[in-house]
Design an enzyme around this catalytic site. Structure first.
Site, PDB file in Angstrom:
ATOM      1  N   ASP A 173       0.988  -1.210   0.032  1.00  0.00           N
ATOM      2  CA  ASP A 173      -0.014  -0.175   0.107  1.00  0.00           C
ATOM      3  C   ASP A 173       0.865   1.342   0.039  1.00  0.00           C
ATOM      4  OD1 ASP A 173       0.960  -0.168   2.476  1.00  0.00           O
ATOM      5  OD2 ASP A 173      -0.536   0.376   3.522  1.00  0.00           O
ATOM      6  N   GLU A 174       2.219   1.235  -0.666  1.00  0.00           N
ATOM      7  CA  GLU A 174       2.947   2.368  -0.592  1.00  0.00           C
ATOM      8  C   GLU A 174       2.980   2.662  -1.976  1.00  0.00           C
ATOM      9  OE1 GLU A 174       6.828   1.022   0.625  1.00  0.00           O
ATOM     10  OE2 GLU A 174       6.261   0.466   2.696  1.00  0.00           O
TER      11      GLU A 174
END
Length: 269
Positions: A173-174
């Site tokens: 989720d970066e």
């Protein structure tokens, strides 16, 4: 030209030469027919006419066969070229794009960022983003829902910064965002708040509306340095400061989308 192309070229040259020779022979026969007609040799004239007609049919048939084969070869060449272009495009996408979200992948980001950090034109900004609450969505609703959330966030980030700037998913989720020719620190801060606001809007998937938080760190370059590693380190430090502030309840969320000047998302160059 490859060997197959050269071989086809030689075959075409031979076919043209054969057609030229047959045409010359036909012309000679026609000339002979005209001469014999003037001499009144009717029997010989009929034989020559039949021979000429047969030769003409042979030439036409041969050229027709050659033309059909040539068209078939051209079609195969076109299909092969289109297939090669499609495969090359697919390979390029695999090399540069994140297969889930369609934005740039880590490799594309690193290559673009390294090239941009070596330049000395304008003021650029790199934003590092990390999502809060994403693991809970994955655990509660499954990875399919989590994937949809990532897709929506990627689209929202790209819309927030414009198509001329680079949004990339580094993994999980970066995300990372490169914005070129940004006006300055105040514009970068406003754009940061805009990205946060857009990404944190509820995401409807099926009957559920998912909400996430987004921590963002930024670094400007080359004003704050031109070393790629140092620039990213500053952005990471700012990201963790933002995460700590949010966890401590000190970060503020605006009720409306923050305004962003045109310079904040201007096109490069």
């Amino acid at each position: 030209m490859d060997q197959d192309g050269m071989r086809r070229r030689r075959m075409m040259d031979r076919a043209i030469l054969a057609a030229a020779l047959l045409t010359a022979l036909l012309v000679a026969l026609v000339f002979d027919i005209v001469v014999k007609e003037e001499e009144g040799n009717t029997a010989g004239l009929m034989i020559e006419m039949n021979e000429a007609l047969g030769l003409a049919l042979l030439i036409v048939f041969g050229l027709l066969v050659y033309g059909v084969r040539r068209l078939r070869d051209q079609r195969r060449e076109l299909e092969a070229r289109l297939q090669a272009e499609t495969e090359a495009k697919r390979a390029l996408q695999l090399a540069l794009l994140d297969p889930l979200t369609g934005v740039a992948n880590r490799r594309h980001f690193q290559d673009t960022f390294t090239a941009a950090s070596d330049g000395r034109i304008g003021t650029n900004a790199v934003f590092m983003l990390d999502m809060d609450g994403f693991k809970a969505i994955n655990d509660t609703y499954g990875h399919a829902a989590g994937d949809e959330v990532l897709k929506v966030v990627a689209l929202r980030l790209q819309a927030a910064v414009g198509r001329h700037n680079l949004v990339s998913r580094l993994g999980g989720d970066e995300f990372a965002v490169l914005v070129f020719n940004i006006g300055g620190e105040s514009d970068a801060e406003r754009l940061k708040q805009r990205m946060r606001y857009e990404a944190e809007q509820p995401i409807p998937i099926g009957r559920a509306a998912h909400s996430i938080g987004v921590a963002i760190g930024l670094s400007l370059f080359p004003q704050e340095g031109a070393d790629a590693a140092a620039i990213l380190a500053r952005a990471d430090e700012a990201l963790y400061r933002d995460k700590r502030m949010r966890q401590a309840g000190l970060s503020r969320r605006g009720a409306t989308a923050p305004e962003v000047t045109d310079e904040a998302c201007s096109e490069p160059g």
